[in-house]
Design a protein around this motif. Structure first.
Motif, mmCIF file in Angstrom:
data_model
loop_
_atom_site.group_PDB
_atom_site.id
_atom_site.type_symbol
_atom_site.label_atom_id
_atom_site.label_comp_id
_atom_site.label_asym_id
_atom_site.label_seq_id
_atom_site.Cartn_x
_atom_site.Cartn_y
_atom_site.Cartn_z
ATOM 1 N N PRO A 72 5.340 10.520 2.524
ATOM 2 C CA PRO A 72 5.729 9.110 3.270
ATOM 3 C C PRO A 72 5.672 7.931 3.402
ATOM 4 C CG PRO A 72 4.625 10.915 4.260
ATOM 5 C CD PRO A 72 4.194 10.795 2.563
ATOM 6 N N HIS A 73 6.794 7.286 3.005
ATOM 7 C CA HIS A 73 7.001 5.799 3.037
ATOM 8 C C HIS A 73 9.183 5.044 3.669
ATOM 9 C CE1 HIS A 73 9.941 7.529 0.577
ATOM 10 N NE2 HIS A 73 10.877 6.543 0.571
ATOM 11 N N HIS A 74 8.591 3.500 3.593
ATOM 12 C CA HIS A 74 9.734 3.764 4.668
ATOM 13 C C HIS A 74 10.449 3.175 3.605
ATOM 14 C CE1 HIS A 74 6.608 2.692 8.466
ATOM 15 N NE2 HIS A 74 7.526 3.517 8.773
ATOM 16 N N ASP A 75 11.369 3.226 3.657
ATOM 17 C CA ASP A 75 12.827 2.292 2.244
ATOM 18 C C ASP A 75 13.106 0.707 2.940
ATOM 19 O OD1 ASP A 75 13.072 4.998 1.200
ATOM 20 O OD2 ASP A 75 14.933 5.157 2.118
ATOM 21 N N ALA A 76 12.910 0.112 3.436
ATOM 22 C CA ALA A 76 13.426 -0.791 3.945
ATOM 23 C C ALA A 76 12.206 -2.335 3.903
ATOM 24 C CB ALA A 76 13.296 -1.220 5.458
ATOM 25 N N LEU B 130 10.089 6.234 8.629
ATOM 26 C CA LEU B 130 8.974 6.382 7.847
ATOM 27 C C LEU B 130 9.245 8.403 7.101
ATOM 28 C CD1 LEU B 130 5.679 5.957 6.443
ATOM 29 C CD2 LEU B 130 5.530 8.126 8.768
ATOM 30 N N HIS B 131 9.896 8.778 5.834
ATOM 31 C CA HIS B 131 9.619 9.836 5.475
ATOM 32 C C HIS B 131 9.683 10.227 3.653
ATOM 33 C CE1 HIS B 131 12.595 6.640 3.872
ATOM 34 N NE2 HIS B 131 12.407 7.513 2.419
ATOM 35 N N GLY B 132 9.327 10.932 3.446
ATOM 36 C CA GLY B 132 9.037 11.568 1.869
ATOM 37 C C GLY B 132 9.385 12.625 1.316
HETATM 38 FE FE FE2 Z 1 13.003 6.899 0.695
#
Ligand code: FE2
Ligand code: AKG
Length: 498
Positions: free
Chosen positions: A398-402, A466-468
């Motif tokens: 999980p991470h933020h793309d921003a 937040l996603h992964g």
């Molecule tokens: Fe992403």
């Protein structure tokens, strides 16, 4: 070019082909060698024949006159010369060398594949017994593993101090060894030692006690019986968690989002249910063109304005994109605090490449029009298209793309919207999961998942984005991403000051 040979299906395929070349080179060598041995055999046969014909008997009649003597000696000499030539054949040496060239590949390959496999096992909490039989939750996830493979995994676990894993896989190997084919690749004594050592390690630390008392440890001591018992399966009835291979990863549970991510991924399928409250519509955005061919839009979540659009990409475009990416993919990196990149398997394992608009023969212009039309946003300031292919044990935690302010050069602002295009289907295990929203998106070929990374009123990070990517258990996952930046959009805030 350096690849970690498991990070994408594409490099796995390359490795497979390279190994094939290796085998082919060996085939060439073997044919030449066979031919040479045949020749050698013929020479030997001929010289035997000559001896029998001309020099039969002990009196060496054949040497009794100068003509015969010369003939016999010359012929024999010629043959010896031929034999010598044949043992030094240049082409043969060349062919032999050719086999060696590709040899270097094998070592790392297996270790890295094991790393991927262990990640999957750990993450999905698949007991070794299930994994060895190619099953998980009553689904088939692969072929059965044989003695050799289970043994190699046990060895790998042992070397990496995953003692529960070492025991678990050793038992698998042992069981298969007993019931299957007793393949030679397994050293039963070594296996016993893994079990002994791992048990000591995970139970009472006998090794330390023995060592500190200067006592030499022997396998033939009383412990051996205990470990034989372990082998017979008694281990499973014991109270302590010897077979709990997940012990080492329990601290994952202390991060709520990671825990949720894992939970979602373990569902193995999308959580979206099409109830009567679900919103689904044809989207035309007042375009007369789109009236004829509207997008099938599905509302997923309001906070991020998350939507799925079906059939955004066509099959021919997907084929083109994959072929463009094929020679460009390199191991995916992770951004450091200073903005530089590093490789980190445990954060992200896949291959990535960027593709320029003008390399895609107009395909991207068309796709851009579609993206502009579904998002209502400007695509001119977007980043280049990014293509990702996952491999053995592929995942993205999980991470933020921003991007974090200060860690990027703010040309065109931050990543306002992510357009995640799926280039393949994934039936189960390997979707995109949003732990803070309890959402797991289907991976459907040609579909686009779209969401906002920033809060639309002030441009601040939307934490819930937040996603992964869940670790991919089966299938070949390809995605393509287009990040739309703030510049050029009509926003209620000024991103340059935000
Ligand atoms: Fe992403
Ligand atoms: O592969 C996925 O499902 C997610 C990929 C992703 O989050 C990314 O590339 O930033």
């Amino acid at each position: 070019e350096k690849h970690r040979w498991h990070t994408s299906q594409l490099v796995l395929k390359k490795l497979y082909d390279l190994q094939q070349k290796h085998f082919d080179a060996f085939r060439v060598y073997l044919n030449m060698e066979t031919e040479r041995l045949d020749k050698l055999k013929n020479i030997l046969d001929e010289s035997n024949k000559l001896r029998n014909q001309k020099c039969n008997g002990k009196n060496m009649h054949c040497l009794h006159n100068s003509n015969n003597g010369l003939e016999v000696l010359t012929q024999r000499n010629n043959r010896l010369q031929k034999i010598e030539d044949l043992t030094r054949e240049r082409n043969l040496i060349k062919a032999f060398k050719k086999i060696g060239i590709k040899k270097k590949l094998s070592g790392d390959t297996v270790t890295l594949a094991l790393q991927g496999l262990k990640r999957i096992q750990r993450f999905y909490e698949i007991p070794a017994s299930e994994m060895a039989n190619g099953r998980h939750n009553n689904r088939i996830i692969g072929d059965q593993l044989n003695v050799c493979e289970c043994y190699v995994i046990s060895k790998y676990c042992f070397k990496n101090k995953d003692m529960y894993g070492a025991i678990d896989w050793a038992i698998q190997a042992y069981n298969k060894w007993i019931f299957d084919d007793r393949l030679k690749c397994m050293d039963i004594n070594k296996l016993k030692r893994y079990i002994i050592a791992s048990s000591i390690y995970t139970g009472n630390n006998y090794v330390k006690i023995l060592n500190s008392n200067g006592i030499h440890y022997s396998e033939h001591g009383s412990k051996l019986r205990q470990y034989n018992d372990l082998m017979r399966g008694d281990i499973k009835n014991e109270n302590h968690s010897t077979v709990d291979i997940f012990y080492a990863y329990r601290d994952l549970e202390s991060y709520p989002n990671e825990k949720k991510f894992k939970e979602l991924c373990n569902l193995g399928r999308s959580t979206r249910t099409l109830t009567k409250d679900a919103k689904c519509q044809y989207q035309t955005k007042n375009s007369s063109y789109r009236l004829l061919m509207p997008f099938k839009e599905e509302h997923v979540e309001n906070n991020l304005n998350m939507k799925i659009y079906h059939d955004v990409l066509y099959d021919n475009e997907i084929i083109k994109i994959k072929s463009l990416a094929t020679d460009k993919l390199i191991d995916s990196g992770v951004r450091n605090i200073d903005g530089s990149y590093r490789l980190s398997e445990n954060v992200r394992s896949s291959q990535t490449c960027w593709i320029e608009n003008d390399q895609a023969e107009g395909h991207f212009d068309e796709i851009d029009i579609r993206i502009g039309s579904i998002t209502g946003l400007c695509t001119q300031t977007a980043e280049r298209y990014q293509v990702v292919n996952y491999g053995l044990g592929g995942h993205y935690i999980p991470h933020h793309d921003a991007l974090v302010k200060g860690q990027y050069i703010p040309i065109f602002g931050n990543r306002l919207v992510t357009v995640l295009l799926y280039l393949t289907d994934i039936e189960n295990y390997g979707q995109t999961a949003f732990p803070m929203l309890n959402i797991i998106s289907p991976v459907e070929k040609g579909a686009a998942l779209v969401w906002y990374n920033l809060q639309i009123n002030n441009g601040k990070l939307n934490y819930q984005s937040l996603h992964g990517s869940c670790p991919i258990l089966t299938g070949n996952k390809w995605i393509m991403t287009r990040w739309l930046r703030e510049e050029g959009q009509s926003l209620p805030y000024n991103w340059k000051n935000a």
